[in-house]
Design an enzyme around this catalytic site. Structure first.
Site, PDB file in Angstrom:
ATOM      1  N   ASP A   1       0.877  -1.167   0.000  1.00 47.45           N
ATOM      2  CA  ASP A   1       0.000   0.000   0.000  1.00 47.45           C
ATOM      3  C   ASP A   1       0.914   1.217   0.000  1.00 47.45           C
ATOM      4  OD1 ASP A   1      -1.653   2.159   0.536  1.00 47.45           O
ATOM      5  OD2 ASP A   1      -2.702   1.205   2.206  1.00 47.45           O
TER       6      ASP A   1
ATOM      7  N   ASN B   1       3.640   2.700 -10.676  1.00 43.85           N
ATOM      8  CA  ASN B   1       2.436   2.724 -11.497  1.00 43.85           C
ATOM      9  C   ASN B   1       1.161   2.989 -10.696  1.00 43.85           C
ATOM     10  OD1 ASN B   1       0.631   1.818 -13.890  1.00 43.85           O
ATOM     11  ND2 ASN B   1       0.103   0.380 -12.246  1.00 43.85           N
TER      12      ASN B   1
ATOM     13  N   TYR C   1      -6.698  15.070 -10.079  1.00 41.26           N
ATOM     14  CA  TYR C   1      -5.907  14.106 -10.833  1.00 41.26           C
ATOM     15  C   TYR C   1      -4.846  14.776 -11.712  1.00 41.26           C
ATOM     16  CZ  TYR C   1      -4.601  10.369 -14.014  1.00 41.26           C
ATOM     17  OH  TYR C   1      -3.886   9.466 -14.747  1.00 41.26           O
TER      18      TYR C   1
ATOM     19  N   LYS D   1      -0.499  14.756 -11.400  1.00 40.54           N
ATOM     20  CA  LYS D   1       0.473  14.259 -12.374  1.00 40.54           C
ATOM     21  C   LYS D   1       1.484  15.353 -12.740  1.00 40.54           C
ATOM     22  CE  LYS D   1      -1.067  10.058 -12.674  1.00 40.54           C
ATOM     23  NZ  LYS D   1      -0.271   8.924 -12.161  1.00 40.54           N
TER      24      LYS D   1
ATOM     25  N   THR E   1      -8.976   1.242 -18.707  1.00 37.31           N
ATOM     26  CA  THR E   1      -8.705   0.605 -17.421  1.00 37.31           C
ATOM     27  C   THR E   1      -9.808   0.956 -16.436  1.00 37.31           C
ATOM     28  OG1 THR E   1      -7.465   2.481 -16.520  1.00 37.31           O
ATOM     29  CG2 THR E   1      -6.209   0.866 -17.803  1.00 37.31           C
TER      30      THR E   1
END
Length: 247
Positions: free
Chosen positions: A67, A94, A170, A174, A205
């Site tokens: 985790d 990832n 999000y 990044k 995904t």
């Protein structure tokens, strides 16, 4: 020959969030090259199912309970990798989350932002630092941070560029990850460790409800290339299948 000695004759990788999607395909791709691959994942059932599937395909895969948001879990994962192989050749960061929606800046629940940064940025720092001692034992260590072109400020400010929906959790997480990648590259410039960010493209995904147009195998390709890049290759850069992505 012991398992330890067998592993030490192969490249050793750890892929976080590798029980499904792009992470699984990165693990599968490295396994197909004859690498020993640690499948890092939180969920035991999904992690072991992924390991079984990889092994059935001929890969030398093993499960790593992990985790990325938990210090004790990451420390235990690093200990497991040391006990199994004694070194690490490639770390693929990832594991990531979107933070959930909606993410319009003026109305967002700030906990969505906090969650995205905790996993997508702080988790990467936590895992990277825990595994660095093992990476330093490799002759050609590589770190690949799975990012996204939505984190590109250049693309976000280019009229007509495809940057997905408005996102204050999000996408900026990044951007933050990209900046973190650059700082690692600067500090590690006098080592053999090459660290780069990679965008897998809009891949179908769980992360996007399978709305993506690329397969997980396609999404994994650029990360696998960076994981296996030759000595003297790029570091502190951002790539996708088409080449370099602007910051």
């Amino acid at each position: 020959m012991s398992q330890m000695n067998t592993v030490n004759h192969h490249k050793v990788a750890l892929v976080t969030g590798a029980n499904k999607g792009i992470g699984y395909e990165i693990a599968a791709g490295l396994g197909a090259l004859g690498w020993s691959v640690g499948v890092g994942a939180r969920n035991e059932e999904r992690r072991e199912a992924a390991v079984d599937k990889l092994r059935a395909a001929g890969a030398d895969a093993f499960g790593v309970p992990l985790d990325v948001t938990d210090d004790a879990s990451v420390t235990a994962a690093a200990r497991l990798m040391e006990e199994r192989a004694g070194r690490l050749d490639v770390l693929v960061n990832n594991a990531g989350i979107t933070g959930g929606g909606p993410q319009e800046p003026t109305t967002v629940d700030v906990n969505r932002v906090r969650a995205a940064v905790e996993t997508n940025v702080i988790g990467v720092i936590r895992v990277t630092n825990a595994l660095l001692p093992l990476l330093r034992r490799s002759s050609s260590p590589r770190i690949v941070n799975v990012s996204s072109s939505v984190g590109s400020l250049t693309l976000q400010t280019t009229p007509g560029a495809e940057t997905g929906p408005i996102s204050i959790a999000y996408a900026p997480s990044k951007t933050f990850l990209n900046a973190v990648t650059v700082q690692y590259a600067k500090e590690l410039a006098d080592t053999h460790i090459l660290i780069n960010a990679v965008c897998p493209g809009f891949t179908a995904t769980d992360l996007n409800g399978f709305r993506g147009v690329r397969t997980p195998e396609q999404g994994a390709a650029a990360a696998i290339r960076l994981a296996t890049v030759a000595d003297g290759g790029p570091t502190g850069r951002f790539f996708d299948d088409g080449g370099e992505v602007p910051w």
